[in-house]
Motif scaffolding. Sequence first.
Motif, PDB file in Angstrom:
ATOM      1  N   PRO A  59     -15.011 -57.955  38.998  1.00  0.00           N
ATOM      2  CA  PRO A  59     -15.093 -56.780  39.884  1.00  0.00           C
ATOM      3  C   PRO A  59     -16.460 -56.098  39.807  1.00  0.00           C
ATOM      4  O   PRO A  59     -17.126 -56.098  38.770  1.00  0.00           O
ATOM      5  N   GLU A  60     -16.842 -55.521  40.924  1.00  0.00           N
ATOM      6  CA  GLU A  60     -18.107 -54.770  41.005  1.00  0.00           C
ATOM      7  C   GLU A  60     -18.019 -53.523  40.119  1.00  0.00           C
ATOM      8  O   GLU A  60     -16.952 -52.920  40.014  1.00  0.00           O
ATOM      9  N   PRO A  61     -19.132 -53.113  39.529  1.00  0.00           N
ATOM     10  CA  PRO A  61     -19.111 -51.870  38.742  1.00  0.00           C
ATOM     11  C   PRO A  61     -18.933 -50.658  39.650  1.00  0.00           C
ATOM     12  O   PRO A  61     -19.286 -50.687  40.827  1.00  0.00           O
ATOM     13  N   SER A  62     -18.405 -49.601  39.079  1.00  0.00           N
ATOM     14  CA  SER A  62     -18.181 -48.362  39.825  1.00  0.00           C
ATOM     15  C   SER A  62     -19.505 -47.658  40.095  1.00  0.00           C
ATOM     16  O   SER A  62     -20.364 -47.553  39.219  1.00  0.00           O
ATOM     17  N   LEU A  63     -19.641 -47.179  41.312  1.00  0.00           N
ATOM     18  CA  LEU A  63     -20.829 -46.393  41.663  1.00  0.00           C
ATOM     19  C   LEU A  63     -20.549 -44.894  41.574  1.00  0.00           C
ATOM     20  O   LEU A  63     -21.358 -44.082  41.986  1.00  0.00           O
ATOM     21  N   ALA A  64     -19.392 -44.557  41.011  1.00  0.00           N
ATOM     22  CA  ALA A  64     -19.036 -43.147  40.850  1.00  0.00           C
ATOM     23  C   ALA A  64     -19.399 -42.629  39.464  1.00  0.00           C
ATOM     24  O   ALA A  64     -19.191 -41.456  39.175  1.00  0.00           O
ATOM     25  N   GLU A  65     -19.953 -43.491  38.619  1.00  0.00           N
ATOM     26  CA  GLU A  65     -20.303 -43.043  37.269  1.00  0.00           C
ATOM     27  C   GLU A  65     -21.510 -42.104  37.313  1.00  0.00           C
ATOM     28  O   GLU A  65     -22.296 -42.139  38.263  1.00  0.00           O
ATOM     29  N   PRO A  66     -21.680 -41.255  36.320  1.00  0.00           N
ATOM     30  CA  PRO A  66     -22.734 -40.235  36.346  1.00  0.00           C
ATOM     31  C   PRO A  66     -24.152 -40.794  36.540  1.00  0.00           C
ATOM     32  O   PRO A  66     -24.947 -40.184  37.263  1.00  0.00           O
ATOM     33  N   ASP A  67     -24.477 -41.927  35.935  1.00  0.00           N
ATOM     34  CA  ASP A  67     -25.832 -42.468  36.094  1.00  0.00           C
ATOM     35  C   ASP A  67     -26.079 -42.919  37.525  1.00  0.00           C
ATOM     36  O   ASP A  67     -27.191 -42.770  38.045  1.00  0.00           O
ATOM     37  N   ALA A  68     -25.075 -43.491  38.185  1.00  0.00           N
ATOM     38  CA  ALA A  68     -25.231 -43.906  39.580  1.00  0.00           C
ATOM     39  C   ALA A  68     -25.426 -42.684  40.471  1.00  0.00           C
ATOM     40  O   ALA A  68     -26.304 -42.660  41.347  1.00  0.00           O
ATOM     41  N   VAL A  69     -24.634 -41.660  40.226  1.00  0.00           N
ATOM     42  CA  VAL A  69     -24.750 -40.428  40.998  1.00  0.00           C
ATOM     43  C   VAL A  69     -26.138 -39.812  40.793  1.00  0.00           C
ATOM     44  O   VAL A  69     -26.764 -39.327  41.741  1.00  0.00           O
ATOM     45  N   ALA A  70     -26.643 -39.871  39.572  1.00  0.00           N
ATOM     46  CA  ALA A  70     -27.977 -39.324  39.284  1.00  0.00           C
ATOM     47  C   ALA A  70     -29.061 -40.091  40.038  1.00  0.00           C
ATOM     48  O   ALA A  70     -30.029 -39.491  40.517  1.00  0.00           O
ATOM     49  N   LEU A  71     -28.908 -41.409  40.151  1.00  0.00           N
ATOM     50  CA  LEU A  71     -29.893 -42.187  40.910  1.00  0.00           C
ATOM     51  C   LEU A  71     -29.903 -41.760  42.374  1.00  0.00           C
ATOM     52  O   LEU A  71     -30.965 -41.665  42.990  1.00  0.00           O
ATOM     53  N   TRP A  72     -28.730 -41.533  42.943  1.00  0.00           N
ATOM     54  CA  TRP A  72     -28.675 -41.050  44.328  1.00  0.00           C
ATOM     55  C   TRP A  72     -29.285 -39.663  44.430  1.00  0.00           C
ATOM     56  O   TRP A  72     -30.120 -39.408  45.285  1.00  0.00           O
ATOM     57  N   ARG A  73     -28.839 -38.777  43.563  1.00  0.00           N
ATOM     58  CA  ARG A  73     -29.229 -37.363  43.647  1.00  0.00           C
ATOM     59  C   ARG A  73     -30.711 -37.166  43.319  1.00  0.00           C
ATOM     60  O   ARG A  73     -31.438 -36.524  44.068  1.00  0.00           O
ATOM     61  N   ASP A  74     -31.155 -37.729  42.214  1.00  0.00           N
ATOM     62  CA  ASP A  74     -32.508 -37.445  41.734  1.00  0.00           C
ATOM     63  C   ASP A  74     -33.583 -38.305  42.394  1.00  0.00           C
ATOM     64  O   ASP A  74     -34.738 -37.899  42.459  1.00  0.00           O
ATOM     65  N   HIS A  75     -33.218 -39.497  42.840  1.00  0.00           N
ATOM     66  CA  HIS A  75     -34.237 -40.415  43.373  1.00  0.00           C
ATOM     67  C   HIS A  75     -33.973 -40.831  44.803  1.00  0.00           C
ATOM     68  O   HIS A  75     -34.721 -41.638  45.350  1.00  0.00           O
ATOM     69  N   ASP A  76     -32.896 -40.308  45.388  1.00  0.00           N
ATOM     70  CA  ASP A  76     -32.583 -40.560  46.791  1.00  0.00           C
ATOM     71  C   ASP A  76     -32.603 -42.063  47.106  1.00  0.00           C
ATOM     72  O   ASP A  76     -33.174 -42.494  48.096  1.00  0.00           O
ATOM     73  N   LEU A  77     -31.981 -42.835  46.218  1.00  0.00           N
ATOM     74  CA  LEU A  77     -31.941 -44.284  46.423  1.00  0.00           C
ATOM     75  C   LEU A  77     -30.791 -44.654  47.346  1.00  0.00           C
ATOM     76  O   LEU A  77     -29.719 -44.048  47.300  1.00  0.00           O
ATOM     77  N   PRO A  78     -30.994 -45.683  48.168  1.00  0.00           N
ATOM     78  CA  PRO A  78     -29.889 -46.148  49.003  1.00  0.00           C
ATOM     79  C   PRO A  78     -28.779 -46.748  48.140  1.00  0.00           C
ATOM     80  O   PRO A  78     -29.027 -47.229  47.028  1.00  0.00           O
ATOM     81  N   THR A  79     -27.583 -46.757  48.688  1.00  0.00           N
ATOM     82  CA  THR A  79     -26.424 -47.265  47.957  1.00  0.00           C
ATOM     83  C   THR A  79     -26.656 -48.694  47.471  1.00  0.00           C
ATOM     84  O   THR A  79     -26.302 -49.023  46.341  1.00  0.00           O
ATOM     85  N   GLU A  80     -27.240 -49.534  48.307  1.00  0.00           N
ATOM     86  CA  GLU A  80     -27.439 -50.940  47.911  1.00  0.00           C
ATOM     87  C   GLU A  80     -28.368 -51.052  46.694  1.00  0.00           C
ATOM     88  O   GLU A  80     -28.142 -51.869  45.819  1.00  0.00           O
ATOM     89  N   ALA A  81     -29.411 -50.232  46.625  1.00  0.00           N
ATOM     90  CA  ALA A  81     -30.315 -50.273  45.470  1.00  0.00           C
ATOM     91  C   ALA A  81     -29.567 -49.857  44.204  1.00  0.00           C
ATOM     92  O   ALA A  81     -29.707 -50.492  43.156  1.00  0.00           O
ATOM     93  N   VAL A  82     -28.772 -48.809  44.303  1.00  0.00           N
ATOM     94  CA  VAL A  82     -27.986 -48.361  43.150  1.00  0.00           C
ATOM     95  C   VAL A  82     -27.004 -49.454  42.738  1.00  0.00           C
ATOM     96  O   VAL A  82     -26.829 -49.740  41.546  1.00  0.00           O
ATOM     97  N   ALA A  83     -26.388 -50.110  43.722  1.00  0.00           N
ATOM     98  CA  ALA A  83     -25.433 -51.185  43.425  1.00  0.00           C
ATOM     99  C   ALA A  83     -26.125 -52.356  42.728  1.00  0.00           C
ATOM    100  O   ALA A  83     -25.556 -52.943  41.790  1.00  0.00           O
ATOM    101  N   VAL A  84     -27.342 -52.688  43.157  1.00  0.00           N
ATOM    102  CA  VAL A  84     -28.094 -53.771  42.502  1.00  0.00           C
ATOM    103  C   VAL A  84     -28.307 -53.426  41.034  1.00  0.00           C
ATOM    104  O   VAL A  84     -28.056 -54.246  40.149  1.00  0.00           O
TER     105      VAL A  84
END
Length: 147
Positions: A59-84
């Motif tokens: 299974p794919e890792p969760s993108l709801a974890e705090p580090d993933a959220v921080a990548l979106w929030r702090d670095h404005d990364l697209p979902t696909e980059a965070v998923a990679v």
Amino acid sequence: MVDLRVDELPAAAAAVLRRRAKADGRSPEQHVRQELLALARRRVPIDGVVEFRAERGVPEPSLAEPDAVALWRDHDLPTEAVAVFARRAEAAGVPLGEYVRQELIGVARRGTVADALLEFAEVQERDPSLRMGMDEIAASIAYARGL
């Protein structure tokens, strides 16, 4: 959660990233975002493990974890980059934030001829009485690196 701000990286890595940002006319945060986007697009050795895991139905890792959220929030990364990054981190067996932090440090450690020239330019800015031929310095660096 790991803090991925430039100031929170080791001093040498932060200095390189700040220097590159200044040379590109960006803020350090904008530069880090660009580095992260480039890292997400670039194939790296762990991608083979990621693909193997996908073939096996892991299974794919969760993108709801705090580090993933921080990548979106702090670095404005697209979902696909965070998923990679999340897939690579999970395949490597390390937390997402730590994985991305180590990748940024690695990017800073892989210095280029341009990085070296930027360092020499900083030294010359601090002491204008120094006479340095940047073309000769560039040629020397390229020679030393076998380029």
